[in-house]
Design a protein around this motif. Sequence first.
Motif, mmCIF file in Angstrom:
data_model
loop_
_atom_site.group_PDB
_atom_site.id
_atom_site.type_symbol
_atom_site.label_atom_id
_atom_site.label_comp_id
_atom_site.label_asym_id
_atom_site.label_seq_id
_atom_site.Cartn_x
_atom_site.Cartn_y
_atom_site.Cartn_z
ATOM 1 N N ILE A 168 8.098 3.258 -2.039
ATOM 2 C CA ILE A 168 7.805 2.235 -1.034
ATOM 3 C C ILE A 168 8.927 2.097 -0.005
ATOM 4 O O ILE A 168 8.730 1.504 1.051
ATOM 5 C CB ILE A 168 7.508 0.900 -1.754
ATOM 6 N N ILE A 169 10.110 2.675 -0.297
ATOM 7 C CA ILE A 169 11.231 2.570 0.653
ATOM 8 C C ILE A 169 10.798 2.870 2.094
ATOM 9 O O ILE A 169 11.035 2.065 2.987
ATOM 10 C CB ILE A 169 12.405 3.486 0.226
ATOM 11 N N PRO A 170 10.144 4.030 2.359
ATOM 12 C CA PRO A 170 9.798 4.309 3.753
ATOM 13 C C PRO A 170 8.808 3.312 4.357
ATOM 14 O O PRO A 170 8.840 3.083 5.566
ATOM 15 C CB PRO A 170 9.197 5.720 3.696
ATOM 16 N N VAL A 171 7.927 2.728 3.523
ATOM 17 C CA VAL A 171 6.987 1.735 4.060
ATOM 18 C C VAL A 171 7.775 0.589 4.674
ATOM 19 O O VAL A 171 7.489 0.130 5.785
ATOM 20 C CB VAL A 171 6.065 1.190 2.939
ATOM 21 N N ILE A 172 8.818 0.143 3.941
ATOM 22 C CA ILE A 172 9.604 -0.989 4.419
ATOM 23 C C ILE A 172 10.568 -0.557 5.517
ATOM 24 O O ILE A 172 10.677 -1.219 6.554
ATOM 25 C CB ILE A 172 10.346 -1.633 3.230
ATOM 26 N N SER A 173 11.235 0.587 5.316
ATOM 27 C CA SER A 173 12.274 0.962 6.278
ATOM 28 C C SER A 173 11.666 1.301 7.636
ATOM 29 O O SER A 173 12.209 0.942 8.677
ATOM 30 C CB SER A 173 13.092 2.142 5.748
ATOM 31 N N SER A 174 10.513 1.962 7.634
ATOM 32 C CA SER A 174 9.948 2.431 8.893
ATOM 33 C C SER A 174 9.536 1.263 9.796
ATOM 34 O O SER A 174 9.931 1.196 10.957
ATOM 35 C CB SER A 174 8.739 3.313 8.595
ATOM 36 N N LEU A 175 8.776 0.330 9.227
ATOM 37 C CA LEU A 175 8.319 -0.801 10.038
ATOM 38 C C LEU A 175 9.492 -1.722 10.394
ATOM 39 O O LEU A 175 9.603 -2.181 11.536
ATOM 40 C CB LEU A 175 7.224 -1.560 9.285
ATOM 41 N N SER A 176 10.390 -1.973 9.423
ATOM 42 C CA SER A 176 11.539 -2.836 9.703
ATOM 43 C C SER A 176 12.397 -2.244 10.816
ATOM 44 O O SER A 176 12.886 -2.963 11.689
ATOM 45 C CB SER A 176 12.406 -3.008 8.452
ATOM 46 N N ASP A 177 12.568 -0.912 10.767
ATOM 47 C CA ASP A 177 13.370 -0.242 11.787
ATOM 48 C C ASP A 177 12.757 -0.455 13.173
ATOM 49 O O ASP A 177 13.456 -0.795 14.136
ATOM 50 C CB ASP A 177 13.455 1.244 11.444
ATOM 51 N N ASP A 178 11.442 -0.294 13.259
ATOM 52 C CA ASP A 178 10.759 -0.518 14.546
ATOM 53 C C ASP A 178 10.972 -1.951 15.025
ATOM 54 O O ASP A 178 11.224 -2.188 16.211
ATOM 55 C CB ASP A 178 9.256 -0.251 14.397
ATOM 56 N N VAL A 179 10.856 -2.895 14.089
ATOM 57 C CA VAL A 179 10.956 -4.301 14.467
ATOM 58 C C VAL A 179 12.377 -4.648 14.908
ATOM 59 O O VAL A 179 12.584 -5.297 15.935
ATOM 60 C CB VAL A 179 10.516 -5.185 13.280
#
Lengths: 309, 397
Positions: A168-179
Amino acid sequence: MKAFESKKRHNELKEQIIKFFLITAATVSILTTFGVLFSILFEAIEFFQMRSFWYFLTGTEWSPGVPDSKFGALPIFAGTFMITFIAMAVALPIGLGSAIFMSEYASPKLRNQLKPLLEILAGIPTVVYGFFAAITVAPFIVKFFAFFGIHASFNSALASGVVMGIMIIPVISSLSDDVIQAVPDSQRKASLALGMTMSETIKAIVLPSALPGIISATLLGLSKALGETMIVVMAAGLRPNLSWNFLEDMTTVTVRIVDALVGDHEFDSPDTLSAFALGLVLFIVTLILNVVSVALIRKFKEKYKINTL
Amino acid sequence: MNEKSIKKMALRDNPFYDPSLKKRHASAKRFKLFTLTCIIFALSFLVFFLGDMIVKGLPAFQQSYMQVDVTFNDKTIASTRRAIDKKYRRIVSRAWLRNIPRMVEKNPALMGTTQSTWVLVNHQVDQYMKGHYYKIKDKDLKTVQEVQEQGKIELRFNKIFFTQGDSKIPEYSGLKSAMIGSILTLIVTMVIAFPLGVMTAVYLEEFADDNRWTQLIEVNINNLAAIPSILFGLLGLAVFINLFGLPRSAPVVGGLTLALMTLPIIIVSSRAALRSVPDSIRQAAYGLGLTKVQVVQDHVLPLAFPGIMTGSIIGLAQAMGETAPLIIIGMIAFIPDSPGSIFEAATVMPAQIFTWAGMPERAYIERTAAGIMVLLTVLISLNALAIYLRKKFEVKW
């Protein structure tokens, strides 16, 4: 002139037909969602006609396949919650930390290289994670705790939880990074100009601004963890177990769904239909998580007037 | 007084000097280090994980063969175990011996002769050859070591893994039927999901008015993407198998189920591709008197096509790795022979990996890992192709 007009009429008809086809195609997605909902709902209703709905939600004994079968799903919910909690405890700090590094500290070039690398983690099929959890992580956990004299099960909640967290790391990191990236730079510059350090700026200014987006990412990760099947089918247990000890074997909603539907089954026995009752719970919970997550992201977008997310 | 203490005094006299500054800078450094550790942890896991799979899977690409005398005659065809010397019977693979009648059929000249042939050995001996844990009787182990000294047993490239279907005998099991099952399933998936997805995207981007109906469709697509994959399996079971009466375990059901899951991915990426086509193209086409359909069909779609393809390939890769819904609709059956059509029982690559992972024999572990290596190679190639297409045809307007 006449020929021209008839061609025009022909064209108009063609346009109408094509447009009709396009609308039909678009309707399929709606049909699918309702198909999923109703196919689960009808079978679940059939199940609740045979068994008590209240006992299903609050009962603590799950024993299908015996003459006096009982369907109390509380231990299953508890196991799901435990494994999801472990997964989020792994994924949230690491995912968020990675997102902060990528958007705040890394150069744009490095960020463009790191992001796809992290997303490989999301592209690995879950059956592969399941094999890894069962063959490599679970024995390691057993050995590790045996060293301290603590008994751990080979199907421990910890093994599947940790591996699920990594997924799940990329699910959280990807969207958080965009935000985080979308938080206006003027806020950072103002804070730095006042003498705050980089980390103080991030903690006091950037993260609170990005909070709706980060919560949204967390909810998406949560919904993914709840619905994850292969890792828990391969690495977690089958036994419904109401316990706080994450080294014991536990089962989840998805494991019980698979267990009830694999092999030959009759569609009028509560054993089979219980899978649909569990599926209904899963559907409702993930739907709520998704709706809240989308609403939060929309709020964030409106606040900073961005369209790229 | 040395230089350092002078500096210290000067700092103390400085009205802007903040004694907590040192602490704050240290904490800033720690925080940066923490975020760096996070990403390093995630990436090192990836490396460890891939390394683990390769270490576990590589041995499966080789298989042990032994050179023994094989007798071809009526008796041995009737009872293939008797084709080889009693001493070696417990060492060679039972599955290989079953091929003897077929070999004679292919080459009748073999009949009545005794040939020195390279024969597949069973999985325990194979594990011994690879230095893994093995369970062989002492007597047989001695024989194996004898043969080994003569150089008559060796590891060769494992052709069986790619040319055979599943088998209950580990050394004779392969990935072929699962590969064909995967291909058939994905053909069904793409034949349904690609046109439907592109058409939906075209409708939403080019034709739809911003009304309630459109918003409903958009919200729906969003929710569809978030439904856990296993629930699509429940849909497939309840609707395609129970209601429509399609055959269980068949690629057609698997393909339909996966198509519904892939649909939102294709819609979202196709919409993005359509949106990136600048409006000036549409205006110019209208200006020349084209109708809306002509504009979309002849100008917007061709320009958006590379983007649509990229998204579709990524959707395809995701469908290829999906297991959970296919288990629910029964695609984990034991399939030794490759399916011939989309209505026959089949299994797919990830489901085969799942089945092997649950087998008790140790020889299946390396085969599982090897299957994973094959699957990951295909997935990485698909994603690389998608990236290549995007780079090659990307137009900056």
